[in-house]
Write an enzyme that holds these catalytic residues in place. Structure first.
Site, PDB file in Angstrom:
ATOM      1  N   LYS A  56       0.542  -1.089   0.085  1.00 43.07           N
ATOM      2  CA  LYS A  56      -0.088  -0.429  -0.246  1.00 43.07           C
ATOM      3  C   LYS A  56       0.346   1.132   0.003  1.00 43.07           C
ATOM      4  O   LYS A  56       0.874   2.107  -0.801  1.00 43.07           O
ATOM      5  CB  LYS A  56      -0.613   0.134   1.044  1.00 43.07           C
ATOM      6  N   ASP A  79     -10.956   2.943   4.169  1.00 48.58           N
ATOM      7  CA  ASP A  79     -11.092   1.193   3.740  1.00 48.58           C
ATOM      8  C   ASP A  79     -12.575   0.381   4.245  1.00 48.58           C
ATOM      9  O   ASP A  79     -13.092  -0.061   4.083  1.00 48.58           O
ATOM     10  CB  ASP A  79     -11.048   0.998   5.194  1.00 48.58           C
ATOM     11  N   GLN A 113      -4.534  -1.335   9.855  1.00 45.56           N
ATOM     12  CA  GLN A 113      -4.362  -2.268   9.358  1.00 45.56           C
ATOM     13  C   GLN A 113      -4.989  -3.619  10.301  1.00 45.56           C
ATOM     14  O   GLN A 113      -4.820  -3.585  11.159  1.00 45.56           O
ATOM     15  CB  GLN A 113      -2.979  -3.198   9.090  1.00 45.56           C
TER      16      GLN A 113
END
Ligand code: NDP
Length: 298
Positions: free
Chosen positions: A67, A134, A111
């Site tokens: 990422k 997200d 994460q």
């Protein structure tokens, strides 16, 4: 698209199965994002993405590195904040609070999974919904269900929809069967397909006679995390098959769909690797652009 797979597919004496090339489509998306980054730079805006990771899980470390690499490559302001595995919930929440206040940070991604001592829901709720690239914050989940365009859509299901769109697969009026009902993949897909006027059926571990349900699918999306679970008997001839699964077996990656058995039946199918996987990061970058625009009233 691997030559081996192409060769394999061309042997079937039926209408050709098309491989949906997620690598190529994700490259297109990244190229589009790069143009947006350039356009924003002319207005003095550098999209900023900060990823927070807690602990040393190797798979998570790999995802985070890629990422970071992808966002930097496109000219974004990319940062990773790393906490040790024994970090406290308060430390992580304090960090999120600081990132929420930082105007140079447009997207925040924590994460997952987090270590046991940290409540994931508390962390997700702490993220400013306008920076929640997200798409897991309850406000974004609600926006998605209600069809509000402000929603940040979780990257993997958003990637599935882009694959279908770029492959010109008709969704309206089709029967979509989703196998898997996770918050990350299956559930957001329900809303996304309904918005496109599909008829949607969702299956999960308690579904009875799974085969009889999946056989009805014009579009079959599988996200269960079970190595090559979906076989030829699950699939109607001519169906479009999207395999979200990523299963590592003896160092090799396999999907939730038994590709070799199912590809001859499908009209279009995603391979693993090289299908849905590359789309997730591409859509994260797209969401970061959206967040940067939102923050700047564009
Ligand atoms: P989860 O473990 O969160 O959810 C799995 C879902 O599959 C659950 O709803 C479960 O049902 C259902 N399920 C499990 N076994 C069966 C079965 N035998 N029959 C029918 N349904 C079943 O997984 P995720 O959604 O997070 O991930 C699914 C897969 O997608 C994994 O392989 C993961 O690695 C991959 N993935 C890939 C991404 C990418 O970028 N390509 C991103 C995210 C995930 P129940 O709810 O009843 O337990």
């Amino acid at each position: 698209m691997s030559t081996l797979r192409e060769n394999r597919l061309s042997r079937y004496n039926k209408p050709m199965t098309t491989l949906i090339d997620g690598k190529a489509i994700s490259s297109q998306i990244k190229a589009e994002v790069a143009l947006e980054v350039q356009a924003l730079a002319k207005q003095g805006i550098t999209p900023g993405l900060t990823v927070v990771i807690v602990g040393e899980d190797p798979a998570s470390q790999t995802y985070v590195s890629s990422k970071e690499k992808s966002s930097k490559a496109l000219g974004m302001n990319s940062n990773v904040i790393r906490f040790p595995a024994d970090a406290s919930e308060d430390e992580v929440l304090y960090c999120i609070d600081e990132l929420n206040k930082d105007n140079t940070v447009h997207g925040i991604l924590v994460q997952l999974p987090l270590p046991k001592q940290i409540n994931e829901n508390k962390v997700i709720i702490a993220i400013d919904p306008k920076k929640d690239v997200d798409g897991f914050h309850p406000m974004n989940v609600g926006y998605l269900v209600s069809g509000n365009a402000e929603a940040f859509v979780p990257c993997t299901p958003a990637g599935v929809m882009v694959l279908l769109e770029r492959e010109k697969v008709t969704i309206e009026g089709k029967h979509v069967v989703i196998v898997g009902r996770s918050h990350m993949v299956g559930k957001p897909l329900i809303s996304l397909f309904l918005q496109k006027n599909a008829t949607v059926t969702v299956c999960h571990s308690r579904t009875q006679n799974l085969t009889s349900v999946t056989q009805l699918a014009d579009i079959l999306v599988v996200a269960i995390g079970k190595d090559r679970f979906i076989k030829a008997e699950h699939v109607k001839e001519g169906a479009v098959v999207i395999d979200v699964g990523i299963n590592r077996v003896d160092g090799k990656l396999y999907g939730d769909v038994d590709f070799d058995a199912v590809a001859p039946l499908a009209s279009k199918i995603t391979p693993v690797p090289g299908g849905v996987g590359p789309m997730t990061i591409a859509l994260l970058l797209k969401n970061t652009i959206k967040a940067a625009k939102l923050a700047n009233g564009i």
